[in-house]
Design an enzyme around this catalytic site. Structure first.
Site, mmCIF file in Angstrom:
data_model
loop_
_atom_site.group_PDB
_atom_site.id
_atom_site.type_symbol
_atom_site.label_atom_id
_atom_site.label_comp_id
_atom_site.label_asym_id
_atom_site.label_seq_id
_atom_site.Cartn_x
_atom_site.Cartn_y
_atom_site.Cartn_z
ATOM 1 N N CYS B 126 0.863 -1.175 0.000
ATOM 2 C CA CYS B 126 0.000 0.000 0.000
ATOM 3 C C CYS B 126 0.899 1.223 0.000
ATOM 4 O O CYS B 126 1.548 1.512 0.995
ATOM 5 C CB CYS B 126 -0.919 0.035 1.213
ATOM 6 S SG CYS B 126 -1.885 1.558 1.247
ATOM 7 N N CYS B 129 -0.408 4.046 2.644
ATOM 8 C CA CYS B 129 -0.131 3.972 4.085
ATOM 9 C C CYS B 129 0.187 2.534 4.448
ATOM 10 O O CYS B 129 1.323 2.108 4.324
ATOM 11 C CB CYS B 129 -1.296 4.492 4.909
ATOM 12 S SG CYS B 129 -2.893 3.816 4.417
ATOM 13 N N SER B 130 -0.805 1.751 4.850
ATOM 14 C CA SER B 130 -0.498 0.405 5.331
ATOM 15 C C SER B 130 -1.684 -0.525 5.126
ATOM 16 O O SER B 130 -1.850 -1.466 5.887
ATOM 17 C CB SER B 130 -0.157 0.472 6.813
ATOM 18 O OG SER B 130 -1.226 1.091 7.507
ATOM 19 N N CYS B 131 -2.512 -0.287 4.119
ATOM 20 C CA CYS B 131 -3.697 -1.120 3.879
ATOM 21 C C CYS B 131 -3.289 -2.586 3.772
ATOM 22 O O CYS B 131 -2.333 -2.920 3.073
ATOM 23 C CB CYS B 131 -4.402 -0.670 2.605
ATOM 24 S SG CYS B 131 -4.923 1.061 2.696
#
Lengths: 103, 245
Positions: B126, B129-131
Site C-alpha cells: 500500500c 499507508c499500510s492497507c
C-alpha cells in the site's frame, strides 16, 4: 495540465479491457490517486464498487459516489527504462480520475 | 539541604539510567486525543478500546493459511475464494462484517484473492499507508508499513523481492498490487512440489504470512518467516554497556 472536457459523471462507465489514462488533476489536500500513475495509460482490469470519492470522504462530506476500477499498467509505462517487459502493476482509481485513451 | 548525593562522578555507574529515547509522533498524539474525546462522549468505553486493541494484536495470519491450504486441496473452494473472497473467509472462520465478535465492523468490505500461476507472481503493497487484509491476516509486519518497502516495491519490485531472498526468472510476470483504495488483497501462492499427500493442516503450516504478501514462496520445511539479522560490523558501545560487561 490537461483541462477536464466534460463533467465526470456524464461520461459512460468503462468496461474491462478499456484503455484509460490517469488524469493529472489538481486536488485539495487529499487524494488517493498516486502521483506515479498520473498521465500513464493502463487497462481496466476490473470494476470493483461504487463509493464516495476520497477527496470528499476524507473531509466527511457525502458528495459524489463513483464507480471504482482496478487499472493494470505495464511497469514499462510507469517508469522510464524499466527493464522487465512482462511486469505489471495494478491500482484502483475512481471514475473521475480516468479518461479514455487510444494508445 | 540534606541532599548530598552526587550524580555523574567518575565510577558512579549504579545510578546511571540506560539510554532511552521516548518519541511520539503527531499522529500518535492525535490518536490519543481523539480516543479520549470518544470515550468522554460515550462513543465507546475504555474497556471496549482495550478489548479491541487486544483482539487486534492477537490475531495472526493463521486463517489465511487455512484458506490457501483448503483451496489447494479443494477445487470448488478455490473457485469460491477467487470469485467471492469474503464468502471464502467465512468458511475459515473470518467474517469481515463482524471480525471482532465485539461489534466492531471491519473498515473495508472488498477482498480479493490473487492467484499465482507459473507465469504470474503477485505481491501486495500500500503506497498510501499500510492497507492490509487485517481481519484475515492480522496486523501487518512492521517492514510492510515502512516508506522504504512502500516506495521501492512499486518502482523496483524484483530488487525488493531479491532482498527477501526471492529471485524470479524474467519470463515470470511480477504483478504489484497497490491497495491504495478500498479493496484489500492477499496472494494465493502455488502449491509447491513434494506436498502431494499432505493434509490440509500440514499444508497450512508452510503458508506463512510472507507467502500471502508475496515476498516468499511456500516450500516444504519452511514454516516460519525468519529474516536473518546481520550483526553490526562496527557496533556502537555506550559507557552504560561497558559498565554492564
Amino acid at each position: 495540465m490537461k483541462k477536464s472536457k466534460s463533467p465526470e459523471a456524464s461520461r459512460a462507465p468503462f468496461k474491462v479491457g478499456d484503455k484509460v489514462r490517469v488524469r493529472d488533476m489538481p486536488y485539495m489536500f487529499y487524494t488517493r490517486s498516486q502521483l506515479y500513475t498520473r498521465g500513464a495509460v493502463g487497462t481496466i482490469a476490473a470494476l470493483t464498487y461504487k463509493d464516495l470519492i476520497p477527496e470528499e470522504e476524507a473531509f466527511n462530506f457525502d458528495g459524489h459516489v463513483e464507480q471504482y476500477y482496478i487499472v493494470r499498467f505495464r511497469q514499462k509505462d510507469l517508469w522510464p527504462g524499466y527493464p522487465f517487459d512482462n511486469d505489471t502493476l495494478q491500482t484502483e482509481c475512481p471514475h473521475r480520475w480516468l479518461e479514455p485513451a487510444t494508445n | 539541604m540534606s541532599h548530598t548525593h552526587t550524580h555523574g562522578s567518575p565510577g558512579d555507574t549504579h545510578h546511571k539510567a540506560a539510554p532511552m529515547v521516548e518519541e511520539i509522533t503527531d499522529y500518535e498524539v492525535l490518536e490519543i486525543a481523539v480516543r479520549e474525546l470518544a470515550i468522554e462522549h460515550g462513543l465507546f468505553t475504555a474497556e471496549d478500546h482495550r478489548k479491541f486493541t487486544e483482539w487486534a494484536e492477537s490475531i495472526g495470519p493463521a486463517a489465511g493459511s487455512r484458506l490457501v491450504a483448503k483451496a489447494w486441496t479443494d477445487p470448488a473452494y478455490k473457485a469460491l475464494a477467487l470469485k467471492d473472497g469474503l464468502k471464502a473467509c467465512k468458511e475459515v472462520g473470518v467474517d469481515w462484517a463482524e471480525p471482532t465478535g465485539v461489534g466492531t465492523p471491519s473498515d473495508y468490505m472488498e477482498f480479493h484473492v490473487l492467484e499465482d500461476t507459473p507465469a504470474l507472481h503477485h505481491v501486495i503493497v500500500c503506497t498510501l499507508c499500510s492497507c492490509y487484509p487485517r481481519p484475515l491476516l492480522g496486523m501487518s509486519p512492521e517492514w510492510y508499513r515502512t516508506t522504504n518497502y512502500r516506495r521501492r516495491l512499486v518502482r523496483w519490485p524484483r530488487q525488493v523481492l531479491a532482498e527477501f531472498g526471492l529471485i524470479l526468472p524474467p519470463e515470470v510476470e511480477v504483478r504489484v498490487e497497490d491497495s491504495n483504495q478500498k479493496c484489500r488483497f492477499m496472494v494465493m501462492p502455488m502449491r509447491p512440489e513434494g506436498t502431494g499427500n499432505w493434509t490440509e493442516e500440514q499444508l497450512a503450516e508452510i503458508v506463512t504470512r510472507d507467502c500471502m504478501i508475496g515476498v516468499a514462496l511456500p516450500k516444504p520445511g519452511r514454516t516460519a518467516d525468519v529474516h536473518p539479522i546481520q550483526k553490526a560490523r562496527r557496533p556502537v558501545k555506550s559507557s552504560h554497556q561497558e559498565a554492564a560487561q
